[in-house]
Design a protein around this motif. Sequence first.
Motif, short mmCIF file in Angstrom:
data_model
loop_
_atom_site.label_atom_id
_atom_site.label_comp_id
_atom_site.label_asym_id
_atom_site.label_seq_id
_atom_site.Cartn_x
_atom_site.Cartn_y
_atom_site.Cartn_z
N VAL A 254 0.75 -1.23 0.05
CA VAL A 254 -0.02 0.24 0.00
C VAL A 254 0.99 1.27 0.09
CG1 VAL A 254 -1.70 1.24 1.38
CG2 VAL A 254 -1.91 -1.17 1.01
N GLN A 308 -7.69 5.36 -6.29
CA GLN A 308 -6.92 4.76 -5.30
C GLN A 308 -7.56 3.83 -4.47
OE1 GLN A 308 -5.59 7.99 -2.99
NE2 GLN A 308 -7.53 8.43 -2.59
N THR A 312 -6.11 -0.06 -4.29
CA THR A 312 -5.73 -0.56 -3.12
C THR A 312 -6.32 -1.83 -2.97
OG1 THR A 312 -5.54 1.60 -2.33
CG2 THR A 312 -5.71 -0.01 -0.62
#
Length: 406
Positions: A254, A308, A312
């Motif tokens: 991450v 994002q 993720t």
Amino acid sequence: MQHAQLADLLRPQSFDDLVGQEHLFGERGVIRRMLAGGRITNMIFFGPPGTGKTTAASIIAKQSGMEFRKLNATSASLADVKSIIGETSNLFGSNGILLYLDEIQYFNRKQQQSLLEYIEDGRITLIASTADNPYFFIYNAILSRCSVFEFKAVAPQACLPVLRRALRYLNEETGQQKEASDELLTYVGQLAHGDVRHSVVLFENAYHAAEDVIEREHVESFHITAGALSDDLHYDLLSCLQKSIRGSDPDAAVFYLAKLLSMGELLSVCRRLQVISSEDVGLAYPMATAVVRACCESARELGMPEAQIPLTHAALLLATAPKSNSSEAAILAAMEDVKQGKGIHIPEHLQSPLFKGYRYPHDYPNHYVDQRYLPTDLPLGTNYYTPGQNKTEQAAAEYWRGIKKK
């Protein structure tokens, strides 16, 4: 004065003034020789920003006598494409239209398909550009009708002619006589990392900050190193992302994902995550490839900052999934035999049109029958695939061991 205006004012008007890309537009450059022979074809220009793709397209249009139209796929719509296509039916577009489509990877399949008919009959000659690998993002029917040419980052020394022109222009425009050494101009080229347009922007800022002589300190005041992504750092961070996922460290994964996205690396992250799903997770969790693909498509459609979230999702799924590289190991081993010229003689029962002696597995118990599939010049029992030590692959291996014993 706006930065973009200076770059446009200095835009080369001929191939002789174009810096870099000698392999394409130099005296023996392939595109230059093709045009000299009276040939113009549909083209895809692939390479980093600021390397002359738009400039080259405009010079080609000028030499061909065609009407030049430019669209950027990040903002253009299907209606914009149809409007240009409409010009081909009137006198204005009677010699044909050269359409330069920048960032073509942002056009969806339908938008790309809308060009096909007009490329086919020659009413539109397409020059499309992309900073991403065209074989990943451009519709196959378009690719098959185009020649792909790679533009390379421009060497710092090659930026000198452009920056000298910028200095002369700015001195004439302002009525001043500021100076800049070749060493300083080369340094500007180095900081621009092969992007000629950015080198002009950087130099123009430094020019207005300096008094009589432009020095490094003036340039460095406008060059922000934090967050700047060089080629080495680009690949280093993508490698860190993959190694963290391969090492099953979701926190590190991450972090590197966040760092890449903060630098605008959305598309390269999407590509790398899709590679990881097959290279490092693979058959240990086959659904990972489908989920990651869906997350990447969602991210490209959403754009940042929302992108994002699905990315993720994909990175954490891969980092916490069981791992297997059996697919990669299998294809690498098979490729090695192919490179060595092995596997020439295909079994007769697999050859068309008669498939003489072929046994149809679905006609047999458990949809399996023992027969040879590998070429006859490879040893019987040649093995490329070894099941990984994970639940999914071991279950499949156990199933087939049982079937084949019977």
